[in-house]
Design a protein around this motif. Structure first.
Motif, PDB file in Angstrom:
ATOM      1  N   TYR A   1       0.857  -1.188   0.000  1.00  0.00           N
ATOM      2  CA  TYR A   1       0.000   0.000   0.000  1.00  0.00           C
ATOM      3  C   TYR A   1       0.890   1.233   0.000  1.00  0.00           C
ATOM      4  CZ  TYR A   1      -2.922   3.685   1.954  1.00  0.00           C
ATOM      5  OH  TYR A   1      -3.576   4.866   2.169  1.00  0.00           O
ATOM      6  N   LYS A   2       0.540   2.209  -0.842  1.00  0.00           N
ATOM      7  CA  LYS A   2       1.231   3.500  -0.846  1.00  0.00           C
ATOM      8  C   LYS A   2       0.184   4.588  -1.004  1.00  0.00           C
ATOM      9  CE  LYS A   2       4.760   6.241  -3.073  1.00  0.00           C
ATOM     10  NZ  LYS A   2       5.619   6.390  -4.251  1.00  0.00           N
ATOM     11  N   ALA A   3       0.136   5.487  -0.021  1.00  0.00           N
ATOM     12  CA  ALA A   3      -0.844   6.581  -0.036  1.00  0.00           C
ATOM     13  C   ALA A   3      -0.419   7.651  -1.028  1.00  0.00           C
ATOM     14  CB  ALA A   3      -0.967   7.183   1.361  1.00  0.00           C
ATOM     15  N   GLY A   4      -1.414   8.278  -1.605  1.00  0.00           N
ATOM     16  CA  GLY A   4      -1.202   9.421  -2.476  1.00  0.00           C
ATOM     17  C   GLY A   4      -2.169  10.515  -2.067  1.00  0.00           C
ATOM     18  N   SER A   5      -2.253  11.546  -2.851  1.00  0.00           N
ATOM     19  CA  SER A   5      -3.198  12.620  -2.583  1.00  0.00           C
ATOM     20  C   SER A   5      -4.501  12.299  -3.312  1.00  0.00           C
ATOM     21  CB  SER A   5      -2.623  13.951  -3.079  1.00  0.00           C
ATOM     22  OG  SER A   5      -3.564  14.976  -2.898  1.00  0.00           O
ATOM     23  N   ARG A   6      -5.533  11.961  -2.560  1.00  0.00           N
ATOM     24  CA  ARG A   6      -6.854  11.607  -3.085  1.00  0.00           C
ATOM     25  C   ARG A   6      -6.891  10.254  -3.797  1.00  0.00           C
ATOM     26  NH1 ARG A   6     -10.467  16.257  -4.877  1.00  0.00           N
ATOM     27  NH2 ARG A   6     -10.917  14.683  -6.398  1.00  0.00           N
ATOM     28  N   TYR A   7      -5.854   9.449  -3.639  1.00  0.00           N
ATOM     29  CA  TYR A   7      -5.816   8.109  -4.215  1.00  0.00           C
ATOM     30  C   TYR A   7      -4.796   7.284  -3.431  1.00  0.00           C
ATOM     31  CZ  TYR A   7      -1.427   9.487  -6.355  1.00  0.00           C
ATOM     32  OH  TYR A   7      -0.143   9.917  -6.545  1.00  0.00           O
ATOM     33  N   PHE A   8      -4.758   5.988  -3.706  1.00  0.00           N
ATOM     34  CA  PHE A   8      -3.695   5.142  -3.179  1.00  0.00           C
ATOM     35  C   PHE A   8      -3.324   4.108  -4.226  1.00  0.00           C
ATOM     36  CE2 PHE A   8      -7.652   3.284  -1.534  1.00  0.00           C
ATOM     37  CZ  PHE A   8      -7.537   1.943  -1.871  1.00  0.00           C
ATOM     38  N   HIS A   9      -2.110   3.574  -4.087  1.00  0.00           N
ATOM     39  CA  HIS A   9      -1.613   2.531  -4.978  1.00  0.00           C
ATOM     40  C   HIS A   9      -1.539   1.219  -4.214  1.00  0.00           C
ATOM     41  CE1 HIS A   9      -0.292   4.854  -8.484  1.00  0.00           C
ATOM     42  NE2 HIS A   9       0.054   5.800  -7.627  1.00  0.00           N
ATOM     43  N   LEU A  10      -1.855   0.147  -4.899  1.00  0.00           N
ATOM     44  CA  LEU A  10      -1.639  -1.209  -4.391  1.00  0.00           C
ATOM     45  C   LEU A  10      -0.780  -1.923  -5.427  1.00  0.00           C
ATOM     46  CD1 LEU A  10      -5.254  -2.081  -3.233  1.00  0.00           C
ATOM     47  CD2 LEU A  10      -3.298  -1.532  -1.771  1.00  0.00           C
ATOM     48  N   ARG A  11       0.351  -2.438  -4.976  1.00  0.00           N
ATOM     49  CA  ARG A  11       1.267  -3.116  -5.894  1.00  0.00           C
ATOM     50  C   ARG A  11       1.489  -4.553  -5.446  1.00  0.00           C
ATOM     51  NH1 ARG A  11       4.657   1.911  -5.698  1.00  0.00           N
ATOM     52  NH2 ARG A  11       4.126   2.975  -7.617  1.00  0.00           N
TER      53      ARG A  11
ATOM     54  N   ARG B   1       3.468  -8.325  -7.215  1.00  0.00           N
ATOM     55  CA  ARG B   1       4.597  -8.641  -8.098  1.00  0.00           C
ATOM     56  C   ARG B   1       4.320  -8.297  -9.550  1.00  0.00           C
ATOM     57  NH1 ARG B   1       5.571 -14.673  -5.993  1.00  0.00           N
ATOM     58  NH2 ARG B   1       5.327 -14.110  -3.831  1.00  0.00           N
ATOM     59  N   ASN B   2       3.075  -8.489  -9.979  1.00  0.00           N
ATOM     60  CA  ASN B   2       2.757  -8.365 -11.401  1.00  0.00           C
ATOM     61  C   ASN B   2       1.733  -7.305 -11.750  1.00  0.00           C
ATOM     62  OD1 ASN B   2       4.383 -10.680 -11.867  1.00  0.00           O
ATOM     63  ND2 ASN B   2       2.681 -11.968 -11.222  1.00  0.00           N
ATOM     64  N   MET B   3       1.207  -6.610 -10.770  1.00  0.00           N
ATOM     65  CA  MET B   3       0.081  -5.717 -11.034  1.00  0.00           C
ATOM     66  C   MET B   3       0.176  -4.483 -10.151  1.00  0.00           C
ATOM     67  SD  MET B   3      -3.033  -5.775 -12.714  1.00  0.00           S
ATOM     68  CE  MET B   3      -3.245  -7.506 -13.022  1.00  0.00           C
ATOM     69  N   GLU B   4      -0.372  -3.376 -10.656  1.00  0.00           N
ATOM     70  CA  GLU B   4      -0.491  -2.169  -9.858  1.00  0.00           C
ATOM     71  C   GLU B   4      -1.894  -1.619 -10.046  1.00  0.00           C
ATOM     72  OE1 GLU B   4       2.598   0.751 -10.121  1.00  0.00           O
ATOM     73  OE2 GLU B   4       1.244   2.343  -9.524  1.00  0.00           O
ATOM     74  N   HIS B   5      -2.502  -1.236  -8.937  1.00  0.00           N
ATOM     75  CA  HIS B   5      -3.839  -0.646  -8.970  1.00  0.00           C
ATOM     76  C   HIS B   5      -3.742   0.763  -8.406  1.00  0.00           C
ATOM     77  CE1 HIS B   5      -5.766  -4.574  -9.632  1.00  0.00           C
ATOM     78  NE2 HIS B   5      -4.800  -5.030  -8.862  1.00  0.00           N
ATOM     79  N   ARG B   6      -4.402   1.713  -9.053  1.00  0.00           N
ATOM     80  CA  ARG B   6      -4.516   3.081  -8.540  1.00  0.00           C
ATOM     81  C   ARG B   6      -5.983   3.286  -8.213  1.00  0.00           C
ATOM     82  NH1 ARG B   6      -4.943   8.645 -10.761  1.00  0.00           N
ATOM     83  NH2 ARG B   6      -3.703   9.954  -9.382  1.00  0.00           N
ATOM     84  N   VAL B   7      -6.270   3.597  -6.951  1.00  0.00           N
ATOM     85  CA  VAL B   7      -7.648   3.664  -6.482  1.00  0.00           C
ATOM     86  C   VAL B   7      -7.941   5.055  -5.955  1.00  0.00           C
ATOM     87  CG1 VAL B   7      -9.320   2.668  -4.881  1.00  0.00           C
ATOM     88  CG2 VAL B   7      -7.502   1.227  -5.845  1.00  0.00           C
ATOM     89  N   LEU B   8      -9.003   5.679  -6.455  1.00  0.00           N
ATOM     90  CA  LEU B   8      -9.428   6.973  -5.928  1.00  0.00           C
ATOM     91  C   LEU B   8      -9.859   6.811  -4.477  1.00  0.00           C
ATOM     92  CD1 LEU B   8     -11.445   8.466  -8.912  1.00  0.00           C
ATOM     93  CD2 LEU B   8      -9.213   9.204  -8.057  1.00  0.00           C
ATOM     94  N   ASP B   9      -9.433   7.730  -3.630  1.00  0.00           N
ATOM     95  CA  ASP B   9      -9.704   7.639  -2.189  1.00  0.00           C
ATOM     96  C   ASP B   9     -10.129   9.016  -1.680  1.00  0.00           C
ATOM     97  OD1 ASP B   9      -9.874   6.578   0.348  1.00  0.00           O
ATOM     98  OD2 ASP B   9      -7.724   6.580   0.713  1.00  0.00           O
TER      99      ASP B   9
ATOM    100  N   ARG C   1      -6.159   3.880   3.847  1.00  0.00           N
ATOM    101  CA  ARG C   1      -5.291   3.806   5.032  1.00  0.00           C
ATOM    102  C   ARG C   1      -5.914   2.903   6.095  1.00  0.00           C
ATOM    103  NH1 ARG C   1      -0.950   2.799   6.660  1.00  0.00           N
ATOM    104  NH2 ARG C   1      -0.160   4.226   5.121  1.00  0.00           N
ATOM    105  N   LEU C   2      -7.214   3.025   6.319  1.00  0.00           N
ATOM    106  CA  LEU C   2      -7.878   2.184   7.319  1.00  0.00           C
ATOM    107  C   LEU C   2      -7.801   0.706   6.951  1.00  0.00           C
ATOM    108  CD1 LEU C   2     -11.018   4.362   8.135  1.00  0.00           C
ATOM    109  CD2 LEU C   2      -9.010   3.998   9.582  1.00  0.00           C
TER     110      LEU C   2
END
Length: 164
Positions: free
Chosen positions: A58-68, A70-78, A87-88
């Motif tokens: 998990y990596k927090a961003g501004s108004r979104y977060f990333h989930l990585r 081994r093979n995939m990355e998701h960017r999710v609006l938060d 974060r929760l």
């Protein structure tokens, strides 16, 4: 059994969901149906901790977060609540019900949070492996089985803490 990324916990790349014993075709059908009902839920359990899969970073961003993984990355609006839903979930200290209560300020937010959680669950990002009854799989039995397989192959893988 279900495939999972190989890890220290599940070194063979699968985890056991349950065991059933049967001796007839009807017994097999009944056992299979009970396992489907028990393990193939349409949404996360409301009374168990909600967290991301252990292999996701998990990596927090501004108004979104990333989930990585081994093979995939998701960017999710938060940006649906004043508190980061991502974060929760990443902290893993809340049940689904506690998370919803904490972030849902009004009816609109409640529906948006429920929709986000449903999308994360349906995408396979929410941990379902909360049952340790079959964790014995990582003990000496697994090690001896792995060595046996190798040998045979040579011949021919935030908040809410206040409530706990």
């Amino acid at each position: 059994m279900t495939p999972v990324p190989g890890s220290e916990r599940w070194p063979l790349g699968y985890r056991i969901l349950g065991e059933r014993f049967f001796s007839t075709p009807d017994g097999f059908r009944g056992a299979l149906q009970s396992m489907i009902e028990q393990h193939m839920l349409e949404s996360p359990a409301h009374d168990l901790p909600i967290r991301f899969h252990r292999d996701l970073q998990y990596k927090a961003g501004s108004r979104y977060f990333h989930l990585r993984s081994r093979n995939m990355e998701h960017r999710v609006l938060d940006d649906i609540a004043p508190i980061s839903v991502g974060r929760l979930i990443a902290d893993g200290n809340c049940t689904l019900s506690e998370l919803v209560i904490q972030v849902a300020a009004d009816g609109k937010t409640l529906l948006e949070v429920a929709d986000l959680l449903d999308q994360l669950y349906m995408a396979g990002l929410i941990e379902e492996d909360l049952d340790d009854r079959f964790i014995w799989q990582t003990g000496d039995w697994t090690t001896s089985r792995v060595q046996g397989v190798k040998h045979a192959g040579s011949r021919t893988g935030a908040d809410c803490a206040d409530s706990h």
